[in-house]
Design a protein around this motif. Structure first.
Motif, short mmCIF file in Angstrom:
data_model
loop_
_atom_site.label_atom_id
_atom_site.label_comp_id
_atom_site.label_asym_id
_atom_site.label_seq_id
_atom_site.Cartn_x
_atom_site.Cartn_y
_atom_site.Cartn_z
N ALA A 1 73.33 34.61 27.75
CA ALA A 1 73.66 34.09 29.07
C ALA A 1 74.98 33.32 29.03
O ALA A 1 75.78 33.40 29.97
N VAL A 2 75.24 32.61 27.93
CA VAL A 2 76.51 31.89 27.79
C VAL A 2 77.65 32.90 27.80
O VAL A 2 78.66 32.71 28.50
N LYS A 3 77.51 33.99 27.06
CA LYS A 3 78.55 35.01 27.01
C LYS A 3 78.78 35.62 28.39
O LYS A 3 79.92 35.82 28.81
N THR A 4 77.71 35.91 29.08
CA THR A 4 77.82 36.51 30.41
C THR A 4 78.52 35.56 31.38
O THR A 4 79.45 35.96 32.10
N HIS A 5 78.09 34.30 31.41
CA HIS A 5 78.71 33.32 32.31
C HIS A 5 80.18 33.10 31.96
O HIS A 5 81.03 32.97 32.85
N ALA A 6 80.50 33.08 30.66
CA ALA A 6 81.89 32.89 30.24
C ALA A 6 82.74 34.07 30.68
O ALA A 6 83.84 33.89 31.22
N HIS A 7 82.24 35.28 30.48
CA HIS A 7 83.00 36.48 30.86
C HIS A 7 83.23 36.53 32.36
O HIS A 7 84.36 36.73 32.82
N ARG A 8 82.17 36.33 33.12
CA ARG A 8 82.30 36.37 34.58
C ARG A 8 83.17 35.23 35.08
O ARG A 8 83.98 35.41 35.99
N GLY A 9 83.00 34.05 34.49
CA GLY A 9 83.81 32.90 34.91
C GLY A 9 85.29 33.10 34.63
O GLY A 9 86.13 32.80 35.47
N LEU A 10 85.62 33.62 33.45
CA LEU A 10 87.02 33.87 33.13
C LEU A 10 87.63 34.93 34.03
O LEU A 10 88.78 34.79 34.47
N SER A 11 86.87 35.98 34.31
CA SER A 11 87.37 37.03 35.21
C SER A 11 87.66 36.46 36.59
O SER A 11 88.73 36.71 37.18
N ALA A 12 86.72 35.68 37.11
CA ALA A 12 86.91 35.08 38.44
C ALA A 12 88.05 34.08 38.42
O ALA A 12 88.85 33.99 39.37
N LEU A 13 88.16 33.32 37.35
CA LEU A 13 89.23 32.32 37.23
C LEU A 13 90.60 33.00 37.20
O LEU A 13 91.53 32.57 37.88
N ARG A 14 90.72 34.07 36.41
CA ARG A 14 91.99 34.81 36.34
C ARG A 14 92.39 35.32 37.72
O ARG A 14 93.55 35.19 38.13
N ALA A 15 91.43 35.91 38.42
CA ALA A 15 91.73 36.46 39.74
C ALA A 15 92.13 35.36 40.72
O ALA A 15 93.12 35.49 41.46
N ALA A 16 91.42 34.25 40.70
CA ALA A 16 91.73 33.14 41.62
C ALA A 16 93.07 32.51 41.29
O ALA A 16 93.85 32.18 42.20
N VAL A 17 93.36 32.37 40.01
CA VAL A 17 94.65 31.79 39.62
C VAL A 17 95.79 32.72 40.01
O VAL A 17 96.83 32.28 40.52
N SER A 18 95.62 34.03 39.81
CA SER A 18 96.65 34.99 40.23
C SER A 18 96.91 34.91 41.72
O SER A 18 98.06 34.89 42.17
N ARG A 19 95.84 34.84 42.50
CA ARG A 19 96.00 34.71 43.95
C ARG A 19 96.71 33.41 44.29
O ARG A 19 97.58 33.37 45.15
N GLY A 20 96.34 32.33 43.60
CA GLY A 20 96.96 31.03 43.86
C GLY A 20 98.45 31.04 43.56
O GLY A 20 99.25 30.49 44.30
N PHE A 21 98.84 31.70 42.47
CA PHE A 21 100.26 31.79 42.13
C PHE A 21 101.01 32.66 43.12
O PHE A 21 102.14 32.38 43.47
N GLU A 22 100.36 33.73 43.56
CA GLU A 22 101.01 34.60 44.55
C GLU A 22 101.25 33.85 45.85
O GLU A 22 102.26 34.01 46.50
N GLN A 23 100.31 33.01 46.25
CA GLN A 23 100.43 32.25 47.49
C GLN A 23 101.51 31.18 47.39
O GLN A 23 102.12 30.81 48.38
N GLU A 24 101.74 30.69 46.16
CA GLU A 24 102.75 29.66 45.95
C GLU A 24 104.17 30.22 46.01
O GLU A 24 105.11 29.48 46.24
N GLN A 25 104.31 31.53 45.73
CA GLN A 25 105.65 32.14 45.72
C GLN A 25 106.22 32.22 47.14
O GLN A 25 105.50 32.54 48.06
N PRO A 26 107.50 31.92 47.30
CA PRO A 26 108.12 31.98 48.64
C PRO A 26 108.31 33.39 49.12
O PRO A 26 108.38 34.33 48.46
#
Length: 183
Positions: free
Chosen positions: A158-183
């Motif tokens: 369960a730790v592995k599953t939560h870590a994998h899913r969490g990292l995937s979601a975090l990467r996607a959210a961070v990418s979206r956040g950086f894209e929104q920050e770009q002018p």
């Protein structure tokens, strides 16, 4: 060479005491051995130390030396091995030397880093609680999967599953956040 007038073994190193041998060999070979060590090591100060250590070792072992006539070869080998040891030590010390502190950040770097940090924190806050807990314990708490499982009362799988899913979601959210920050 030792000075024993009339002694038939005056030129024979097998008859010398340790002091006589080191004195005679030092006078005859010091400079050449230092030049050898300096050539191997690239500098003279450490080369002189290596040669001095070789003479000290010869003095200590003189009475146990199997073939006293080959004492110069013993010295030469000691110098080469001592130079190698010093060079190896330098390589290890260089690897272990801490990196210099980076240049202090200017105001622009602080602003960019703060913005990036904010994006990551917002993305982390948006994760489901269990994924956030697993990622925080893993990367900030530096805990192993087993330790996280025990702390949260879940299986390692369960730790592995939560870590994998969490990292995937975090990467996607961070990418979206950086894209929104770009002018």
């Amino acid at each position: 060479m030792p000075e024993r007038a009339g002694d038939p073994g005056v030129d024979d190193p097998r008859s010398w005491s340790a002091d006589e041998a080191v004195g005679a060999l030092y006078a005859a070979h010091w400079q050449r051995l230092v030049a050898l060590a300096a050539s191997l090591m690239g500098e003279t100060a450490s080369a002189e130390e290596v040669v001095a250590d070789a003479f000290v070792a010869l003095h200590r072992r003189w009475d146990r030396l199997a073939d006293r006539a080959s004492a110069v070869g013993y010295l030469r080998s000691s110098v080469v091995n001592g130079a190698r040891d010093v060079l190896k030590h330098r390589v290890v010390a260089e690897r272990r030397r801490p990196l210099p502190d980076p240049a202090p950040d200017g105001p622009e770097e602080h602003a960019v880093r703060a913005a990036e940090h904010g994006i990551v924190l917002r993305a982390l806050d948006a994760l489901p609680a269990r994924q956030r807990e697993v990622l925080v314990l893993r990367y900030q708490g530096e805990m192993s999967e087993q330790d996280i499982a025990e702390a949260l009362g879940i299986s390692r799988g369960a730790v592995k599953t939560h870590a994998h899913r969490g990292l995937s979601a975090l990467r996607a959210a961070v990418s979206r956040g950086f894209e929104q920050e770009q002018p």
